[in-house]
Design a protein around this motif. Structure first.
Motif, mmCIF file in Angstrom:
data_model
loop_
_atom_site.group_PDB
_atom_site.id
_atom_site.type_symbol
_atom_site.label_atom_id
_atom_site.label_comp_id
_atom_site.label_asym_id
_atom_site.label_seq_id
_atom_site.Cartn_x
_atom_site.Cartn_y
_atom_site.Cartn_z
ATOM 1 N N TYR A 258 0.838 -1.197 0.000
ATOM 2 C CA TYR A 258 0.000 0.000 0.000
ATOM 3 C C TYR A 258 0.875 1.249 0.000
ATOM 4 O O TYR A 258 1.944 1.277 0.621
ATOM 5 C CB TYR A 258 -0.919 0.012 1.225
ATOM 6 C CG TYR A 258 -2.090 -0.924 1.104
ATOM 7 C CD1 TYR A 258 -3.328 -0.463 0.677
ATOM 8 C CD2 TYR A 258 -1.946 -2.284 1.416
ATOM 9 C CE1 TYR A 258 -4.410 -1.330 0.563
ATOM 10 C CE2 TYR A 258 -3.020 -3.155 1.303
ATOM 11 C CZ TYR A 258 -4.243 -2.672 0.872
ATOM 12 O OH TYR A 258 -5.305 -3.526 0.742
ATOM 13 N N ILE A 259 0.402 2.277 -0.696
ATOM 14 C CA ILE A 259 1.058 3.576 -0.692
ATOM 15 C C ILE A 259 0.023 4.611 -0.264
ATOM 16 O O ILE A 259 -0.969 4.841 -0.967
ATOM 17 C CB ILE A 259 1.623 3.936 -2.087
ATOM 18 C CG1 ILE A 259 2.737 2.960 -2.475
ATOM 19 C CG2 ILE A 259 2.143 5.368 -2.099
ATOM 20 C CD1 ILE A 259 3.329 3.230 -3.850
ATOM 21 N N ASN A 260 0.208 5.182 0.900
ATOM 22 C CA ASN A 260 -0.742 6.162 1.447
ATOM 23 C C ASN A 260 -2.173 5.635 1.451
ATOM 24 O O ASN A 260 -3.123 6.358 1.127
ATOM 25 C CB ASN A 260 -0.673 7.474 0.654
ATOM 26 C CG ASN A 260 0.650 8.191 0.829
ATOM 27 O OD1 ASN A 260 1.206 8.231 1.929
ATOM 28 N ND2 ASN A 260 1.157 8.743 -0.252
ATOM 29 N N GLY A 261 -2.326 4.363 1.777
ATOM 30 C CA GLY A 261 -3.648 3.768 1.863
ATOM 31 C C GLY A 261 -4.206 3.257 0.553
ATOM 32 O O GLY A 261 -5.313 2.707 0.520
ATOM 33 N N HIS A 262 -3.453 3.414 -0.542
ATOM 34 C CA HIS A 262 -3.905 2.960 -1.854
ATOM 35 C C HIS A 262 -3.207 1.647 -2.223
ATOM 36 O O HIS A 262 -1.969 1.556 -2.117
ATOM 37 C CB HIS A 262 -3.598 4.002 -2.932
ATOM 38 C CG HIS A 262 -4.209 5.335 -2.668
ATOM 39 N ND1 HIS A 262 -5.565 5.560 -2.637
ATOM 40 C CD2 HIS A 262 -3.634 6.547 -2.416
ATOM 41 C CE1 HIS A 262 -5.811 6.830 -2.397
ATOM 42 N NE2 HIS A 262 -4.652 7.457 -2.248
ATOM 43 N N ASN A 288 -6.562 4.273 -7.019
ATOM 44 C CA ASN A 288 -7.013 5.388 -6.199
ATOM 45 C C ASN A 288 -8.267 4.982 -5.420
ATOM 46 O O ASN A 288 -9.378 4.976 -5.947
ATOM 47 C CB ASN A 288 -7.315 6.601 -7.084
ATOM 48 C CG ASN A 288 -7.550 7.865 -6.286
ATOM 49 O OD1 ASN A 288 -7.452 7.859 -5.065
ATOM 50 N ND2 ASN A 288 -7.861 8.944 -6.982
ATOM 51 N N THR A 289 -8.077 4.594 -4.174
ATOM 52 C CA THR A 289 -9.171 4.103 -3.336
ATOM 53 C C THR A 289 -10.308 5.130 -3.262
ATOM 54 O O THR A 289 -10.069 6.324 -3.086
ATOM 55 C CB THR A 289 -8.670 3.807 -1.916
ATOM 56 O OG1 THR A 289 -7.600 2.870 -1.983
ATOM 57 C CG2 THR A 289 -9.783 3.237 -1.048
ATOM 58 N N LYS A 316 7.164 5.733 -6.292
ATOM 59 C CA LYS A 316 6.544 5.717 -4.966
ATOM 60 C C LYS A 316 6.242 7.122 -4.445
ATOM 61 O O LYS A 316 5.541 7.280 -3.435
ATOM 62 C CB LYS A 316 7.432 4.958 -3.983
ATOM 63 C CG LYS A 316 7.457 3.454 -4.262
ATOM 64 C CD LYS A 316 8.246 2.693 -3.207
ATOM 65 C CE LYS A 316 8.180 1.194 -3.461
ATOM 66 N NZ LYS A 316 8.917 0.405 -2.451
ATOM 67 N N SER A 317 6.760 8.141 -5.150
ATOM 68 C CA SER A 317 6.426 9.522 -4.769
ATOM 69 C C SER A 317 5.116 9.986 -5.409
ATOM 70 O O SER A 317 4.650 11.097 -5.124
ATOM 71 C CB SER A 317 7.556 10.476 -5.191
ATOM 72 O OG SER A 317 7.525 10.722 -6.600
ATOM 73 N N ARG A 319 1.432 10.832 -6.096
ATOM 74 C CA ARG A 319 0.294 11.158 -5.241
ATOM 75 C C ARG A 319 -0.884 11.560 -6.135
ATOM 76 O O ARG A 319 -0.698 12.246 -7.139
ATOM 77 C CB ARG A 319 0.633 12.314 -4.286
ATOM 78 C CG ARG A 319 1.779 12.017 -3.336
ATOM 79 C CD ARG A 319 1.411 10.970 -2.301
ATOM 80 N NE ARG A 319 2.497 10.736 -1.354
ATOM 81 C CZ ARG A 319 3.441 9.823 -1.494
ATOM 82 N NH1 ARG A 319 3.466 9.052 -2.581
ATOM 83 N NH2 ARG A 319 4.375 9.663 -0.574
ATOM 84 N N GLN A 322 -6.295 15.821 -5.247
ATOM 85 C CA GLN A 322 -7.642 15.800 -4.669
ATOM 86 C C GLN A 322 -8.624 16.540 -5.574
ATOM 87 O O GLN A 322 -8.270 17.494 -6.216
ATOM 88 C CB GLN A 322 -7.622 16.448 -3.280
ATOM 89 C CG GLN A 322 -6.693 15.748 -2.315
ATOM 90 C CD GLN A 322 -7.076 14.298 -2.064
ATOM 91 O OE1 GLN A 322 -8.272 13.975 -1.965
ATOM 92 N NE2 GLN A 322 -6.093 13.417 -1.981
#
Length: 322
Positions: A258-262, A288-289, A316-317, A319, A322
């Motif tokens: 997982y990466i930041n919850g994704h 993207n969860t 991995k960077s 993002r 939003q």
């Protein structure tokens, strides 16, 4: 002499468009349009058009669409000479590739040299039209699609093309349509071009290779996945397609995390083409969860592993915006 990859991609796109006959003079040979308030810029490009209200902009597909059968999109590629593109996409050149063109005409588009072409696509009952123009530093290709029997829609697309304006001096953010951010400083690679929803980066912002495995680069692609399992399926399918291109794959390694919850899937492999060019390929797909979208990072390291660790760190960077 080596050729830039963006140019090669544009040539492939142009050939795929058509499935050569004499030109029928169906498009204006000279277009002079002023940039007025009635024209609206197509996001992600420098092209301004007067698009009917019946068309909607689909950001994920980066195109304007009236319905499933009628739409158009813009491919804007910097660091590419139009003269070279034109020489590789003549009716004779495209015919040699087994494609077909019904119309091919020279065009002067707001002071830029250009061409207009149309013909059957690879899909039965479908016609594609193409307006291409540029100078020594860029090429822009506007592609329209409609049903062959839908004469009104074809005329409508041609009207949109012929009433457009290209502002070469517009200060464009090339990542305007990217629903992601990443740390470009890790590798220092520069943005090179955008083909549809694929953003391509290279060490110097250009690619001078004739084959995919002759240069190091990375690309980031946004796509509609539906769910994390579909991301894995898409990555596996992309890998299997390399074999269809005559590329030998070995030493495949995969992991999930997982990466930041994704949820994310990582793949690495060795790839060798028919000319024995060998590279390391790194892929990272992130879902993207809470949405149906995903992003795929693909890095090609042709420098004996020099970039591999930095590819991983750059990927991995990633993002999601939003």
């Amino acid at each position: 002499m080596k050729k830039r990859l963006p140019l090669k991609i544009l040539i492939i796109v142009t050939i795929v468009i058509f499935s050569c006959e004499n030109s029928k003079n169906v498009f204006p040979d000279e277009i002079n349009v002023s940039k007025t308030g009635s024209l609206k810029r197509i996001e992600g490009t420098r092209l301004f058009t007067k698009t009917p209200d019946t068309y909607s902009f689909f950001k994920n597909l980066i195109r304007y669409q009236k319905n499933d059968n009628t739409y158009f999109q813009v491919i804007d590629v910097p660091n590419t000479a139009f003269a070279e593109y034109k020489s590789k996409t003549t009716p004779e050149a495209i015919t040699r590739q087994g494609a077909k063109i019904d119309v091919y005409e020279p065009v002067k588009f707001n002071g830029f040299e250009g061409t207009y072409s149309e013909g059957p696509s690879k899909n039965e009952g479908e016609t594609k039209i193409c307006l291409a123009f540029g100078d020594e530093k860029f090429v822009t290709v506007v592609i329209g699609v409609c049903l062959t029997d839908d004469k009104n829609s074809k005329q409508e697309l041609k009207s949109i093309f012929s009433s457009s304006y290209y502002d070469k001096l517009y200060q464009l953010d090339p990542l305007e349509l990217a629903d992601f951010t990443l740390d470009e400083t890790i590798l220092g690679f520069r943005y090179a071009t955008k083909i549809g929803n694929i953003f391509i980066y290279t060490p110097d912002g250009k690619i001078e290779a004739t084959k995919m495995l002759e240069t190091s680069s990375y690309q980031v692609m946004l796509f509609d996945a539906g769910g994390p399992e579909k991301v894995k399926e898409f990555m596996e399918m992309s890998t299997s397609r390399l074999g269809l291109q005559g590329i030998e794959i070995s030493n495949i390694k995969a992991s999930d995390f997982y990466i930041n919850g994704h949820p994310a899937t990582e793949l690495s492999m060795e790839a060798k083409d028919k000319d024995n060019n060998t590279v390391t390929v790194y892929q990272l797909g992130i879902f993207n969860t809470g949405t149906t979208t995903a992003v795929l990072f693909i890095g090609i390291d042709s420098e004996n592993g020099q970039y591999f660790d930095k590819f991983r760190a750059t990927a991995k960077s990633l993002r999601f915006r939003q």
